[in-house]
Design a protein around this motif. Structure first.
Motif, PDB file in Angstrom:
ATOM      1  N   ASP A  28       6.087 -11.260   6.603  1.00 16.49           N
ATOM      2  CA  ASP A  28       6.046 -11.817   7.950  1.00 16.49           C
ATOM      3  C   ASP A  28       6.044 -10.713   9.005  1.00 16.49           C
ATOM      4  OD1 ASP A  28       5.896 -14.284   9.398  1.00 16.49           O
ATOM      5  OD2 ASP A  28       7.947 -13.933  10.085  1.00 16.49           O
ATOM      6  N   TYR A  29       6.857  -9.680   8.803  1.00 17.07           N
ATOM      7  CA  TYR A  29       6.935  -8.564   9.742  1.00 17.07           C
ATOM      8  C   TYR A  29       5.601  -7.812   9.811  1.00 17.07           C
ATOM      9  CZ  TYR A  29       8.395  -4.123  11.790  1.00 17.07           C
ATOM     10  OH  TYR A  29       8.490  -3.003  12.584  1.00 17.07           O
ATOM     11  N   SER A  30       4.904  -7.746   8.682  1.00 13.33           N
ATOM     12  CA  SER A  30       3.649  -6.989   8.596  1.00 13.33           C
ATOM     13  C   SER A  30       2.416  -7.885   8.652  1.00 13.33           C
ATOM     14  CB  SER A  30       3.635  -6.185   7.284  1.00 13.33           C
ATOM     15  OG  SER A  30       4.703  -5.282   7.239  1.00 13.33           O
ATOM     16  N   ARG A  31       2.610  -9.150   8.980  1.00 11.46           N
ATOM     17  CA  ARG A  31       1.541 -10.152   8.909  1.00 11.46           C
ATOM     18  C   ARG A  31       0.241  -9.716   9.595  1.00 11.46           C
ATOM     19  NH1 ARG A  31       1.731 -14.926   7.170  1.00 11.46           N
ATOM     20  NH2 ARG A  31       4.003 -14.946   7.180  1.00 11.46           N
ATOM     21  N   ASP A  32       0.296  -9.327  10.850  1.00 12.57           N
ATOM     22  CA  ASP A  32      -0.930  -8.959  11.574  1.00 12.57           C
ATOM     23  C   ASP A  32      -1.606  -7.754  10.944  1.00 12.57           C
ATOM     24  OD1 ASP A  32      -0.572 -11.063  13.334  1.00 12.57           O
ATOM     25  OD2 ASP A  32       0.437  -9.839  14.839  1.00 12.57           O
ATOM     26  N   HIS A  33      -0.797  -6.816  10.502  1.00 10.76           N
ATOM     27  CA  HIS A  33      -1.300  -5.602   9.851  1.00 10.76           C
ATOM     28  C   HIS A  33      -1.996  -5.951   8.526  1.00 10.76           C
ATOM     29  CE1 HIS A  33      -1.301  -1.474   8.428  1.00 10.76           C
ATOM     30  NE2 HIS A  33      -0.674  -1.867   7.354  1.00 10.76           N
ATOM     31  N   LEU A  34      -1.355  -6.772   7.705  1.00 14.35           N
ATOM     32  CA  LEU A  34      -1.898  -7.131   6.395  1.00 14.35           C
ATOM     33  C   LEU A  34      -3.133  -8.019   6.515  1.00 14.35           C
ATOM     34  CD1 LEU A  34       1.437  -7.938   4.531  1.00 14.35           C
ATOM     35  CD2 LEU A  34       0.038  -5.874   4.301  1.00 14.35           C
ATOM     36  N   THR A  69       4.764  -6.778  -9.085  1.00 12.49           N
ATOM     37  CA  THR A  69       6.022  -6.082  -8.820  1.00 12.49           C
ATOM     38  C   THR A  69       6.267  -5.939  -7.325  1.00 12.49           C
ATOM     39  OG1 THR A  69       5.103  -3.832  -8.767  1.00 12.49           O
ATOM     40  CG2 THR A  69       5.733  -4.717 -10.937  1.00 12.49           C
ATOM     41  N   LEU A  70       7.533  -5.787  -7.010  1.00 11.55           N
ATOM     42  CA  LEU A  70       7.957  -5.418  -5.675  1.00 11.55           C
ATOM     43  C   LEU A  70       8.207  -3.913  -5.712  1.00 11.55           C
ATOM     44  CD1 LEU A  70       8.642  -6.697  -2.928  1.00 11.55           C
ATOM     45  CD2 LEU A  70      10.982  -6.995  -3.724  1.00 11.55           C
ATOM     46  N   ILE A  71       7.647  -3.209  -4.742  1.00  3.19           N
ATOM     47  CA  ILE A  71       7.866  -1.767  -4.642  1.00  3.19           C
ATOM     48  C   ILE A  71       9.145  -1.545  -3.836  1.00  3.19           C
ATOM     49  CG2 ILE A  71       6.982   0.422  -3.747  1.00  3.19           C
ATOM     50  CD1 ILE A  71       4.150  -0.844  -3.924  1.00  3.19           C
ATOM     51  N   TRP A  72      10.101  -0.875  -4.449  1.00  2.00           N
ATOM     52  CA  TRP A  72      11.353  -0.534  -3.775  1.00  2.00           C
ATOM     53  C   TRP A  72      11.303   0.937  -3.398  1.00  2.00           C
ATOM     54  CZ3 TRP A  72      15.272  -3.976  -2.679  1.00  2.00           C
ATOM     55  CH2 TRP A  72      15.111  -5.253  -3.222  1.00  2.00           C
ATOM     56  N   TYR A  73      11.502   1.219  -2.124  1.00  2.00           N
ATOM     57  CA  TYR A  73      11.484   2.583  -1.606  1.00  2.00           C
ATOM     58  C   TYR A  73      12.832   2.867  -0.954  1.00  2.00           C
ATOM     59  CZ  TYR A  73      10.156   6.621   1.251  1.00  2.00           C
ATOM     60  OH  TYR A  73      10.096   7.864   1.836  1.00  2.00           O
ATOM     61  N   ARG A  74      13.553   3.814  -1.516  1.00  2.00           N
ATOM     62  CA  ARG A  74      14.890   4.156  -1.020  1.00  2.00           C
ATOM     63  C   ARG A  74      15.785   2.923  -0.883  1.00  2.00           C
ATOM     64  NH1 ARG A  74      13.285   8.659   3.609  1.00  2.00           N
ATOM     65  NH2 ARG A  74      12.439  10.175   2.143  1.00  2.00           N
ATOM     66  N   GLY A  75      15.635   2.014  -1.850  1.00  2.00           N
ATOM     67  CA  GLY A  75      16.498   0.844  -1.927  1.00  2.00           C
ATOM     68  C   GLY A  75      16.070  -0.361  -1.115  1.00  2.00           C
ATOM     69  N   TYR A  97      -2.708  -4.001  -4.475  1.00  2.00           N
ATOM     70  CA  TYR A  97      -1.492  -3.522  -3.824  1.00  2.00           C
ATOM     71  C   TYR A  97      -1.530  -3.730  -2.322  1.00  2.00           C
ATOM     72  CZ  TYR A  97      -4.743   0.463  -3.662  1.00  2.00           C
ATOM     73  OH  TYR A  97      -5.851   1.262  -3.515  1.00  2.00           O
ATOM     74  N   TRP A  98      -0.346  -3.676  -1.721  1.00  2.00           N
ATOM     75  CA  TRP A  98      -0.213  -3.660  -0.267  1.00  2.00           C
ATOM     76  C   TRP A  98       1.150  -3.067   0.094  1.00  2.00           C
ATOM     77  CZ3 TRP A  98       3.803  -6.365   1.982  1.00  2.00           C
ATOM     78  CH2 TRP A  98       4.362  -7.414   1.264  1.00  2.00           C
ATOM     79  N   LEU A  99       1.195  -2.496   1.279  1.00  2.00           N
ATOM     80  CA  LEU A  99       2.449  -1.946   1.810  1.00  2.00           C
ATOM     81  C   LEU A  99       2.744  -2.572   3.161  1.00  2.00           C
ATOM     82  CD1 LEU A  99       2.301   1.920   1.242  1.00  2.00           C
ATOM     83  CD2 LEU A  99       3.928   0.322   0.234  1.00  2.00           C
ATOM     84  N   GLY A 100       4.032  -2.712   3.455  1.00  2.00           N
ATOM     85  CA  GLY A 100       4.435  -3.115   4.788  1.00  2.00           C
ATOM     86  C   GLY A 100       4.024  -2.041   5.781  1.00  2.00           C
ATOM     87  N   LYS A 101       3.821  -2.456   7.021  1.00  2.00           N
ATOM     88  CA  LYS A 101       3.242  -1.547   8.013  1.00  2.00           C
ATOM     89  C   LYS A 101       4.074  -0.295   8.282  1.00  2.00           C
ATOM     90  CE  LYS A 101       4.925  -4.029  12.089  1.00  2.00           C
ATOM     91  NZ  LYS A 101       4.505  -4.731  13.300  1.00  2.00           N
ATOM     92  N   ASP A 102       5.377  -0.343   8.087  1.00  2.00           N
ATOM     93  CA  ASP A 102       6.215   0.830   8.357  1.00  2.00           C
ATOM     94  C   ASP A 102       6.256   1.825   7.205  1.00  2.00           C
ATOM     95  OD1 ASP A 102       6.781  -0.265  10.815  1.00  2.00           O
ATOM     96  OD2 ASP A 102       8.777  -1.000  10.239  1.00  2.00           O
ATOM     97  N   PHE A 103       5.598   1.522   6.112  1.00  2.00           N
ATOM     98  CA  PHE A 103       5.715   2.349   4.907  1.00  2.00           C
ATOM     99  C   PHE A 103       4.458   3.140   4.573  1.00  2.00           C
ATOM    100  CE2 PHE A 103       8.819  -1.032   4.568  1.00  2.00           C
ATOM    101  CZ  PHE A 103       9.962  -0.318   4.263  1.00  2.00           C
ATOM    102  N   GLU A 104       3.416   2.989   5.363  1.00  2.00           N
ATOM    103  CA  GLU A 104       2.177   3.705   5.084  1.00  2.00           C
ATOM    104  C   GLU A 104       2.296   5.186   5.431  1.00  2.00           C
ATOM    105  OE1 GLU A 104      -0.940   1.638   7.176  1.00  2.00           O
ATOM    106  OE2 GLU A 104      -1.249   0.296   5.474  1.00  2.00           O
ATOM    107  N   GLY A 105       1.454   5.985   4.787  1.00  8.01           N
ATOM    108  CA  GLY A 105       1.379   7.402   5.112  1.00  8.01           C
ATOM    109  C   GLY A 105       2.478   8.265   4.530  1.00  8.01           C
ATOM    110  N   GLN A 106       3.224   7.729   3.567  1.00  9.99           N
ATOM    111  CA  GLN A 106       4.328   8.483   2.965  1.00  9.99           C
ATOM    112  C   GLN A 106       4.108   8.756   1.471  1.00  9.99           C
ATOM    113  OE1 GLN A 106       8.272   6.987   4.307  1.00  9.99           O
ATOM    114  NE2 GLN A 106       7.079   5.489   5.459  1.00  9.99           N
ATOM    115  N   GLY A 107       2.928   8.396   0.978  1.00  6.45           N
ATOM    116  CA  GLY A 107       2.629   8.619  -0.435  1.00  6.45           C
ATOM    117  C   GLY A 107       3.232   7.587  -1.365  1.00  6.45           C
ATOM    118  N   ILE A 108       3.824   6.547  -0.824  1.00  2.00           N
ATOM    119  CA  ILE A 108       4.496   5.537  -1.646  1.00  2.00           C
ATOM    120  C   ILE A 108       3.507   4.845  -2.577  1.00  2.00           C
ATOM    121  CG2 ILE A 108       5.772   3.354  -1.586  1.00  2.00           C
ATOM    122  CD1 ILE A 108       6.909   4.336   1.163  1.00  2.00           C
TER     123      ILE A 108
END
Length: 181
Positions: A28-34, A69-75, A97-108
């Motif tokens: 929901d937080y990343s809806r427009d981005h996704l 799967t759910l990707i967990w990054y730093r918990g 795959y997809w990432l939430g908008k705040d998690f891009e650009g970090q190599g996750i």
């Protein structure tokens, strides 16, 4: 239940009912981005929709056709990574795959996919993985290319995104490509 430790910051865990609220909030937080690249976003409007999706994903896992799967990054949940449409008779699967908008650009995503590709070829014994991304989705295509997937073609107007068609790049990787790295 499936669990894969990618590195000290990232783990992949099969979706569970108890993850529904967190997954829904991230979506929901990343809806427009996704929504720019994923046609399913408008079908995931409520927590109930997310719970239904998780139930379906668990059934497909039990049927040996999908691993979502759910990707967990730093918990905290950062996105999702899946092997889907597993065809055991052809030793093949698709990866998405997809990432939430705040998690891009970090190599996750690259690190997560790298581990999943190793799992698919090494543990599951698959021979071929296929990945599709909209031609204009440079971030998604970059992940595929960093991992060593080969672009095998383009599909014209292959996906409908709400009000328009998009062309799609098709990437493939064979087990022998991976192990010759």
């Amino acid at each position: 239940m499936f669990f894969l430790q990618v590195d000290e910051e990232i783990s992949l865990k099969m979706l569970e009912k108890r993850d529904a609220q967190l997954l829904f909030q991230l979506t929901d937080y990343s809806r427009d981005h996704l929504r720019n690249w994923l046609g399913w976003v408008d079908y995931s409007r409520t927590l109930k929709d997310t719970k239904t999706f998780i139930k379906l994903a668990q059934q497909k896992y039990a049927d040996y056709t999908d691993l979502v799967t759910l990707i967990w990054y730093r918990g905290i949940p950062a996105g999702s990574l899946a092997l889907y449409d597993i065809k055991w008779n052809n030793f093949s699967a698709n990866i998405g795959y997809w990432l939430g908008k705040d998690f891009e650009g970090q190599g996750i995503m690259t690190r997560s996919c790298d581990a999943m590709v190793d799992y698919a070829f090494g543990t599951l014994g698959l021979n071929r993985l296929e990945l599709k991304a909209a031609l204009d989705n440079k971030r998604s295509r970059s992940v595929a290319e960093r991992l060593g997937f080969h672009q095998e073609g383009e599909l014209r107007q292959a996906e409908w995104l709400y009000d328009h068609f998009v062309d799609v790049a098709v990437y493939g990787m064979l087990a022998r490509d991976r192990f010759q790295k």
